[in-house]
Design an enzyme around this catalytic site. Structure first.
Site, PDB file in Angstrom:
ATOM      1  N   HIS A   1     -12.368 -47.236 -13.324  1.00 45.76           N
ATOM      2  CA  HIS A   1     -12.491 -48.706 -13.353  1.00 45.76           C
ATOM      3  C   HIS A   1     -11.526 -49.294 -12.323  1.00 45.76           C
ATOM      4  O   HIS A   1     -10.478 -49.838 -12.659  1.00 45.76           O
ATOM      5  CB  HIS A   1     -12.159 -49.211 -14.756  1.00 45.76           C
ATOM      6  CG  HIS A   1     -12.285 -50.691 -14.914  1.00 45.76           C
ATOM      7  ND1 HIS A   1     -13.436 -51.384 -14.644  1.00 45.76           N
ATOM      8  CD2 HIS A   1     -11.382 -51.631 -15.333  1.00 45.76           C
ATOM      9  CE1 HIS A   1     -13.250 -52.667 -14.886  1.00 45.76           C
ATOM     10  NE2 HIS A   1     -11.998 -52.847 -15.292  1.00 45.76           N
TER      11      HIS A   1
ATOM     12  N   ILE B   1      -8.694 -50.770 -23.833  1.00 39.87           N
ATOM     13  CA  ILE B   1      -9.174 -51.717 -22.816  1.00 39.87           C
ATOM     14  C   ILE B   1      -8.089 -51.967 -21.761  1.00 39.87           C
ATOM     15  O   ILE B   1      -8.374 -52.314 -20.613  1.00 39.87           O
ATOM     16  CB  ILE B   1      -9.606 -53.056 -23.473  1.00 39.87           C
ATOM     17  CG1 ILE B   1     -10.714 -52.815 -24.512  1.00 39.87           C
ATOM     18  CG2 ILE B   1     -10.076 -54.050 -22.429  1.00 39.87           C
ATOM     19  CD1 ILE B   1     -11.306 -54.088 -25.125  1.00 39.87           C
TER      20      ILE B   1
END
Ligand code: NAD
Ligand code: LMR
Length: 320
Positions: free
Chosen positions: A176, A119
């Protein structure tokens, strides 16, 4: 049968939320690992004490030694630093790359059979580096971002259309970062693609463009409001969705930062694409056809990710 073992590497805002969610969903026994002494132990004890009210059975342990993650079935990595207002995710590259080295070596030594979900930001470069440092098979190391970005898109769309979020589907691909690619053509309300909803008068192109931009800025919007860090509830939920698909062999089709070698015309890199997650890890990459406009946006995002990977190689020559 023994419960699966879930190691959460990083016991900060997302790590603590992950532990609570994993316990409530009874996904397995949980190790919260962090370099900060006391933090993982304190959070583990606190969450364990919510068990009687929630009614879950899970062993919850805090740790500062990698030996405690031994034999983990799933590792979710949030170790590192989040951004503050005025920063981009890419500003975290240097500091978090060092963290990925320590974490990758810890996983390699103690949990080589785990399914690893990264993450830590900047996500696409960090999942690549974590895979390199850990040496695990590519299909067992994946990054979480697309599920979160798509959830944000779905939330904003549900507000625009005044319908349940459950009936809105969306796909956000690419890296991202600011170049992420929310695919309106592949996003729907109860199966009706967004372009058709414009024709039906449910929204306008201008409103849809604004929602796409708000999705791209979704992380920064929350950083600006929180001021001390970044989002953690929705990021944790998103990673749990991926972990659950692996642990229960659900074969969910989710947008994830996966190793792409061949699909989308790419040669060996991590970037957000539609993937199937099952008991073998990333079992399939769904090579959807992009139209020329989407392809231009996707290519731009791919180039941005490649630039960050090159920057990692420049910082740590062992990666080159
Ligand atoms: N991929 C995404 O969609 C997404 C979403 C939100 C946040 N993030 C990123 O996730 C990361 C974590 O966010 P957070 O809000 O939980 O941050 P946080 O600061 O609350 O927690 C990070 C934790 O990592 C620990 N840590 C630092 N170095 C470590 C090391 N070498 N080994 C083990 N632990 C270490 C810290 O002690 C801290 O407890 C950040 O990089 C953030 O940018 C990514
Ligand atoms: O925006 C951030 O820095 C955290 C995360 O990437 C997010 O999208 O919430």
């Amino acid at each position: 049968m023994a419960r699966p073992k879930i190691a959460l590497i990083g016991a900060g805002q997302i790590g603590g939320t992950l532990a609570h969610l994993a316990a409530i969903k009874e996904l397995g026994d949980i190790i919260l690992f962090d370099i900060a002494e006391g933090t993982p132990q304190g959070k583990a004890l606190d969450i364990a004490q919510s068990g009687p009210s929630e009614g879950f059975d899970a062993v919850m342990k805090g740790a500062n030694s990698y030996a405690d993650i031994a034999g983990a079935d799933v590792c979710i990595v949030t170790a590192g630093v989040p951004r503050k207002p005025g920063m981009s995710r890419d500003d975290l590259l240097g500091i978090n790359l060092k963290v990925m080295k320590a974490v990758g070596e810890g996983i390699k030594q103690h949990a080589p059979n785990a399914f690893v979900i990264c993450i830590t930001n900047p996500l696409d470069a960090m999942v690549w580096a974590l895979r390199e440092f850990s040496g695990l098979p590519h299909e067992k190391v994946v990054g979480m971002a697309g599920v979160l970005d798509s959830a944000r898109f779905r939330h904003f769309l549900s507000l625009e259309f005044d319908v349940s979020m459950r009936d809105v589907t969306a796909f956000v691909l690419g890296g991202h970062g600011d170049t992420m690619v929310p695919l309106t053509r592949y996003s729907t309300v109860a199966g009706i693609p967004l372009p058709d909803l414009i024709t039906m008068g449910w929204t306008t192109q201008e409103k849809l463009d604004a929602i796409v931009q708000r999705t791209r800025d979704g992380g920064a919007e929350i950083v600006g409001l929180l001021k001390t860090g970044s989002a953690y509830y929705a990021p944790a939920t998103s990673a749990i969705e991926m972990a659950e698909s692996y642990l229960k062999d659900q074969k969910r089709l989710l947008p994830c930062a996966a190793w792409v070698d061949g699909a989308f015309g790419l040669k060996g890199m991590y970037v957000g694409v539609p993937t199937v997650i099952g008991a073998k890890g990333i079992e399939r990459i769904v090579d959807i056809k992009l139209n020329p406009t989407e392809q231009v946006m996707f290519d731009k995002s791919v180039e941005a990710v490649k630039g960050l990977v090159e920057a990692c190689k420049g910082i740590d020559p062992t990666l080159a």
